[in-house]
Motif scaffolding. Sequence first.
Motif, PDB file in Angstrom:
ATOM      1  N   UNK A 178       0.781  -1.155   0.052  1.00  0.00           N
ATOM      2  CA  UNK A 178      -0.086   0.224   0.088  1.00  0.00           C
ATOM      3  C   UNK A 178       0.770   1.278   0.211  1.00  0.00           C
ATOM      4  N   UNK A 179       2.219   1.149  -0.629  1.00  0.00           N
ATOM      5  CA  UNK A 179       2.766   2.364  -0.597  1.00  0.00           C
ATOM      6  C   UNK A 179       2.792   3.007  -2.095  1.00  0.00           C
ATOM      7  N   UNK A 180       1.848   3.715  -2.264  1.00  0.00           N
ATOM      8  CA  UNK A 180       1.404   4.371  -3.520  1.00  0.00           C
ATOM      9  C   UNK A 180       2.501   5.253  -4.136  1.00  0.00           C
ATOM     10  N   UNK A 181       3.160   5.782  -3.457  1.00  0.00           N
ATOM     11  CA  UNK A 181       4.313   6.839  -3.807  1.00  0.00           C
ATOM     12  C   UNK A 181       5.609   5.980  -4.284  1.00  0.00           C
ATOM     13  N   UNK A 182       6.034   4.819  -3.721  1.00  0.00           N
ATOM     14  CA  UNK A 182       6.930   4.085  -4.169  1.00  0.00           C
ATOM     15  C   UNK A 182       6.344   3.465  -5.519  1.00  0.00           C
ATOM     16  N   UNK A 183       5.253   2.718  -5.390  1.00  0.00           N
ATOM     17  CA  UNK A 183       4.632   2.056  -6.677  1.00  0.00           C
ATOM     18  C   UNK A 183       4.705   3.061  -7.897  1.00  0.00           C
ATOM     19  N   UNK A 184       4.451   4.099  -7.651  1.00  0.00           N
ATOM     20  CA  UNK A 184       4.386   5.141  -8.816  1.00  0.00           C
ATOM     21  C   UNK A 184       5.728   5.582  -9.327  1.00  0.00           C
ATOM     22  N   UNK A 185       6.652   5.587  -8.369  1.00  0.00           N
ATOM     23  CA  UNK A 185       8.209   5.857  -8.764  1.00  0.00           C
ATOM     24  C   UNK A 185       8.710   4.639  -9.561  1.00  0.00           C
TER      25      UNK A 185
END
Length: 217
Positions: A178-185
């Motif tokens: 649920x780490x959207x920021x890292x997923x987007x990166x």
Amino acid sequence: MSELFNEVDEDLRREQLKKIWEKYSLLIIAVAILIVVGVGGWRGYSYLEAKKAAVAGAAFDRAVELAEQNKHAEAEAAFTKLAAEAPSGYRTLARLRAAAEAASRDPQAAVKLYDDIIADRTVPAPEQDLARIRAGSLLLETTPYEAMQTRLEPATTNTSTYRHSARELLALSAWKANNAVATRQWLDMMSNDAETPASLRTRAEALQALLPPAAKS
């Protein structure tokens, strides 16, 4: 008169050659023997190495056949034997295949084998990165994102052969956490890399669509 001079010159040359031979004959013979032995030795070494490579290649093919027949234990044993005894060109390949066969019976044992490859500085960087990817695939469902990042990030650089797969695994791991920021990166890195394969790009777009609106590009 010129013929007389020529004969004198020839006599002088013969005398000089005779003196050189008398002084250096043993050295000349020794050098000639070393050259012959060296050439023969190199040819013999090349022949033996080619023979070893041929034997290892045949053994590798037999191990692959065992794997294709789902005889994983026998294939693992064959690849492990090759990794210990084969010429250097086959050792790393055999180690990677042995780990892949071990995964069918014990994923953690396979991860340990992959980690041994990663830690071996004699193994070329692309093969080390491949071991990272394969171990990461086995650990994806059970390992926290931070540990996956530590494991896989060395394989995500722009010069890494397997960077696309490493980035995809990290994107999946971050999404599971649920780490959207890292997923987007990681998805952005895949999207911005012109060499990302079409199949991975498609999967990245599908995962991007699952992100909450605030995290989308």
